[in-house]
Design a protein around this motif. Structure first.
Motif, PDB file in Angstrom:
ATOM      1  N   ARG A  63       0.788  -1.226   0.000  1.00  0.00           N
ATOM      2  CA  ARG A  63       0.000   0.000   0.000  1.00  0.00           C
ATOM      3  C   ARG A  63       0.821   1.276   0.000  1.00  0.00           C
ATOM      4  NH1 ARG A  63      -5.502  -0.714   2.213  1.00  0.00           N
ATOM      5  NH2 ARG A  63      -5.600   1.494   2.616  1.00  0.00           N
ATOM      6  N   HIS A  84     -12.506   3.987  13.140  1.00  0.00           N
ATOM      7  CA  HIS A  84     -13.748   3.672  12.441  1.00  0.00           C
ATOM      8  C   HIS A  84     -14.956   3.887  13.349  1.00  0.00           C
ATOM      9  CE1 HIS A  84     -16.399   1.665   9.547  1.00  0.00           C
ATOM     10  NE2 HIS A  84     -16.994   1.139  10.611  1.00  0.00           N
ATOM     11  N   VAL A  85     -14.889   3.342  14.582  1.00  0.00           N
ATOM     12  CA  VAL A  85     -16.060   3.484  15.450  1.00  0.00           C
ATOM     13  C   VAL A  85     -16.224   4.925  15.915  1.00  0.00           C
ATOM     14  CG1 VAL A  85     -16.044   1.078  16.221  1.00  0.00           C
ATOM     15  CG2 VAL A  85     -14.906   2.797  17.618  1.00  0.00           C
ATOM     16  N   ASN A 118      -4.396   1.784   7.175  1.00  0.00           N
ATOM     17  CA  ASN A 118      -5.118   0.827   7.999  1.00  0.00           C
ATOM     18  C   ASN A 118      -5.070   1.153   9.470  1.00  0.00           C
ATOM     19  OD1 ASN A 118      -6.035  -0.613   5.895  1.00  0.00           O
ATOM     20  ND2 ASN A 118      -4.293  -2.006   5.858  1.00  0.00           N
TER      21      ASN A 118
ATOM     22  N   VAL B 452     -19.773  -2.902  11.682  1.00  0.00           N
ATOM     23  CA  VAL B 452     -18.461  -3.364  12.161  1.00  0.00           C
ATOM     24  C   VAL B 452     -18.018  -4.596  11.373  1.00  0.00           C
ATOM     25  CG1 VAL B 452     -17.273  -4.415  14.131  1.00  0.00           C
ATOM     26  CG2 VAL B 452     -18.636  -2.365  14.465  1.00  0.00           C
ATOM     27  N   TYR B 455     -17.048  -3.535   8.009  1.00  0.00           N
ATOM     28  CA  TYR B 455     -15.764  -2.839   8.057  1.00  0.00           C
ATOM     29  C   TYR B 455     -14.593  -3.835   8.003  1.00  0.00           C
ATOM     30  CZ  TYR B 455     -11.677  -0.994  10.472  1.00  0.00           C
ATOM     31  OH  TYR B 455     -10.394  -0.700  10.819  1.00  0.00           O
ATOM     32  N   PHE B 456     -14.667  -4.872   8.846  1.00  0.00           N
ATOM     33  CA  PHE B 456     -13.558  -5.840   8.883  1.00  0.00           C
ATOM     34  C   PHE B 456     -13.469  -6.619   7.576  1.00  0.00           C
ATOM     35  CE2 PHE B 456     -13.746  -5.424  13.601  1.00  0.00           C
ATOM     36  CZ  PHE B 456     -12.428  -5.055  13.770  1.00  0.00           C
ATOM     37  N   PHE B 459     -11.946  -4.450   4.994  1.00  0.00           N
ATOM     38  CA  PHE B 459     -10.506  -4.384   5.271  1.00  0.00           C
ATOM     39  C   PHE B 459      -9.807  -5.622   4.718  1.00  0.00           C
ATOM     40  CE2 PHE B 459      -7.039  -5.759   8.013  1.00  0.00           C
ATOM     41  CZ  PHE B 459      -6.243  -4.641   8.071  1.00  0.00           C
TER      42      PHE B 459
END
Lengths: 156, 607
Positions: A63, A84-85, A118, B452, B455-456, B459
């Motif tokens: 990446r 993210h959360v 990431n 969630v 999301y994973f 990824f």
């Protein structure tokens, strides 16, 4: 863009032309030229004696590499779980709206580009972003214009 | 020269982002200006762990803990504390649930319940000075290992300690070392020692922090491992995204070489060993052993089938011992204090068989929707509840706990019913999650479990190397299904489809990235099936996250007309006069959530 082959050679020399150091060489080339244009990959391929497709394979697999020019201040939006959360996807959209480019693109003035990473490992500062070499943490969408302003040239 | 006080400024990545290097300069200048530079010394240390409260400064010998220190606070600290001995109240830490500040570090709940083994030197020593590490008994274990122990004895000691790999898999380190040593002897090929510092798990920063605060503990652990295994060459594979850690590690290696701790004839004991740093370039799959070794050789980081183990045929076909940063950092203390001491902490009796339990401690990065965000080290066997509520201080804004995610993209989400479970390798796996490298992400009621899971999987879809079909195609299909559910277009049969695909991937993928990839989906389906059903059947997102299923609005009872949301809204969807209740035009609203971030009265609704 003009590529000085001597600069590429110097990087290759520093790593003793070893194949094991291919990734390190490409990282340094990327730092030098902001991206990896074809002449650089070609030169590395010849000097390290690795076929060009293999070099290209490395340059597209990881990446950290980019084959296209990136902005002077690349904005990396952290997409780690903690970020993210805490709203990283919406923060990414805020950067996209503000710069009027999408993830993976560069502004016309070559000042900014947007990409995601990431995890920056600054989960305590979620949501976090790096612009150039600076880390900005605990961001709200409303902070985005102020942050970008710092990197824009001062208006005369 | 003896100083009467020391100011320890944290320079982990988090605090550096908050300006701790400038803070040091300003503080030193102010101290010099006041003529105190012969009495007070400023020291920069590695990460203290309490990243959310940074930049952090500790004043010793008083043990006073300051948080969120800015350059403009410096005159007050020097004047009040360093000259007059009165701690500056407004910089002390106040727990979110209390009113009175807590002056001393040792009394802060975040620190009080931790047990520091790996992080023993955090915030105490300057990571850039090998002398500091040596002063706290650094490299004493290496001395003991080289002069008083045989290589077999070293391996046996690690095996009896029950130390299991901290990188995620939990494979006993002693058994790995023994196999590697044996392979080297049988094949007559010198083994290599590799340290995995390619911390790719999102939401985890333990290894970064260990290297930034105490790089020599990792170096010492690797030298001891090399002695036990019979290796003369070592590598640290570190992430490109961690420039500060890399720089500190390089300095540590240079110093160790100067001090005769690396290179030829280490400590005069006839041992030759050196360590080289190799950089990764951002590929999650390179945490997998075979992919990591391919990448070390300068090739594509693709895994291969592991019927031949890397401990026997790894880097350049040599026997290769791969452990992660935290595993190596445990080694010096085990050698110094003995296997019995280490095995006395944690769960199970590991002395005869390291698989029987989990000994020692584990470092976690406690992050997400939690009050005390940061890096913690706790004894194995502690409960999730103690970690989240006692150390972590619970969920912010009085919201309800929903789930805790452990093990990164290979792990799972555990619900409230599992909070009293003991945290160790085997219990977490049994519950459908895993230890992983130690990311612990807390989620509250405003987190959507379908999101969630999506999301994973998104990824992993990006990070899958694409070599084997079940992983490449399975992940992509899973992502399509999860996206469909999140968009409100899911079907009830989708849930069965996800479970079926998950089972196939667990059986058929080539490497651990693929076989563990369905875990985030399967664990959320197991514990939060009702959320999936709400998305599909009721077209509702209970967490208020999935854009297609929510509508923004303003609660007139709560809105005080402060105008903050009007300024934040980029599409002029919110209207209203100052000090009067605002209204929101759903047709203009792009659901970006900028209004929620700025509203102080929780008046924006998502239904």
């Amino acid at each position: 863009m003009h590529i000085d082959p001597a600069k590429v050679d110097a990087i290759i020399q520093r790593h003793g032309r070893k194949r094991e150091h291919l990734i390190a060489m490409l990282l340094e080339c990327q730092e030098e030229f902001t991206h990896l244009p074809e002449p650089v990959l070609q030169r590395v391929s010849e000097q390290v004696e690795v076929p060009l497709p293999s070099v290209l394979g490395i340059a597209t697999f990881f990446r950290a590499f980019s084959l296209k020019p990136v902005g002077r201040y690349p904005a990396h939006i952290c997409m780690g779980t903690a970020c993210h959360v805490k709203g990283a996807p919406r923060l990414l959209e805020a950067f996209e709206r503000e710069l009027k480019i999408l993830r993976g693109q560069t502004t016309d003035d070559l000042l900014f580009s947007i990409n995601t990473v990431n995890c920056l490992g600054c989960c305590g500062l979620a949501p976090a972003v790096t612009v150039g070499k600076d880390v900005h943490g605990k961001l709200k969408q409303a902070d985005v214009p102020r942050i970008l302003k710092k990197y824009r040239p001062k208006e005369a | 020269m003896a100083y009467r006080a020391h100011c320890l400024i944290c320079t982990g990545t988090g605090c550096v982002a908050g300006g701790s290097f400038n803070l040091r300069k300003t503080l030193e200048a102010e101290i010099a200006k006041r003529g105190l530079d012969r009495e007070i010394q400023v020291i920069t240390t590695g990460c203290q762990g309490f990243c959310a409260e940074g930049p952090i400064m500790i004043v010793q010998p008083d043990g006073v803990f300051y948080c969120r220190v800015e350059e403009r606070d410096v005159p007050a600290i020097v004047e009040e504390h360093l000259l007059k001995g009165r701690p500056v109240k407004k910089l002390l830490y106040t727990p979110p649930t209390e009113k009175a500040p807590i002056p001393a570090l040792k009394d802060i709940p975040f620190f009080a319940k931790q047990k520091l083994i790996v992080l023993r030197n955090r915030g105490l020593i300057d990571p850039d000075r090998i002398e500091d590490y040596i002063a706290v008994d650094g490299y004493t274990a290496l001395g003991k290992a080289l002069t008083q122990m045989t290589p077999e004895g070293i391996v046996l000691e690690i095996k009896r300690s029950g130390l299991r790999g901290r990188g995620g898999g939990g494979f006993p380190a002693g058994i790995k070392w023994e196999t590697c040593r044996h392979a080297g002897q049988v094949r007559g090929v010198a083994p290599v020692v590799i340290c995995n510092a390619d911390e790719g798990d999102p939401g985890a920063f333990m290894d970064r922090s260990i290297i930034e605060s105490d790089p020599h503990s990792v170096v010492e652990g690797m030298i001891i491992a090399a002695r036990g295994i019979g290796a003369s060459e070592g590598f640290v594979y570190i992430r490109h995204e961690y420039p500060l850690a890399r720089q500190r590690l390089q300095l540590a290696l240079d110093h160790a070489r100067e001090f005769g701790l690396l290179g030829k004839n280490i400590l005069g004991a006839g041992m030759d060993f050196d360590i080289e740093i190799r950089e990764g370039a951002g590929a999650f799959v390179c945490g997998e052993s075979t992919a990591l070794m391919a990448s070390l050789e300068g090739k594509l980081g693709e895994p291969r089938a592991k019927y031949i183990h890397t401990v026997e045929h790894g880097y350049q076909d040599r026997p290769s011992n791969l452990n992660n940063v935290e595993t190596y950092a445990n080694v010096p203390l085990i050698i110094l204090r003995g296997a019995d001491w280490f095995a006395s902490m944690g769960t199970g009796d590991v002395k005869e068989n390291p698989w029987n339990g989990s000994s020692g401690t584990k470092v976690f990065s406690l992050v997400g929707k939690i009050n005390n965000t940061g890096l913690i080290e706790v004894p194995m066997g502690i409960s999730l509840r103690e970690i989240i509520f006692d150390i972590g201080g619970g969920i912010p804004k009085g919201r309800k706990f929903k789930a805790v995610q452990t093990g990164g993209p290979s792990g799972g989400c555990l619900p409230e019913e599992k909070l009293d479970m003991a945290v160790d390798f085997d219990s977490l796996t049994e519950a459908g999650s895993m230890m992983g490298s130690g990311g612990m992400i807390v989620m509250d009621e405003q987190t959507c479990m379908v999101d969630v899971a999506r999301y994973f999987i998104a990824f992993l879809t990006e990070e899958s190397c694409g070599k084997c079909t079940p992983c490449r195609e399975g992940l992509k299909t899973m992502l399509d299904v999860l996206t469909r559910i999140g968009d409100g277009k899911g079907r009830m049969e989708d849930l069965g489809l996800l479970e079926e695909m998950g089972a196939v991937m667990q059986d058929c993928c080539l490497c651990a990235l693929g076989t563990s990839a369905p875990n985030p989906v399967l664990s959320t389906l197991q514990y939060f099936r009702h959320e999936y059903e709400a998305h599909i059947r009721d077209k509702k997102c209970p967490g208020g996250v999935c854009k297609e299923l929510i509508t923004y609005g303003i609660d007139p009872a709560k809105c005080d007309g402060c105008h903050a949301c009007v300024r934040a809204c980029s599409t002029a969807a919110i209207m209203g006069e100052v000090k009067k209740v605002h209204t929101l035009d759903v047709h203009k609203c792009i659901k970006c959530g900028a209004c929620i971030e700025v509203c102080r009265r929780d008046a924006i609704t998502r239904t």
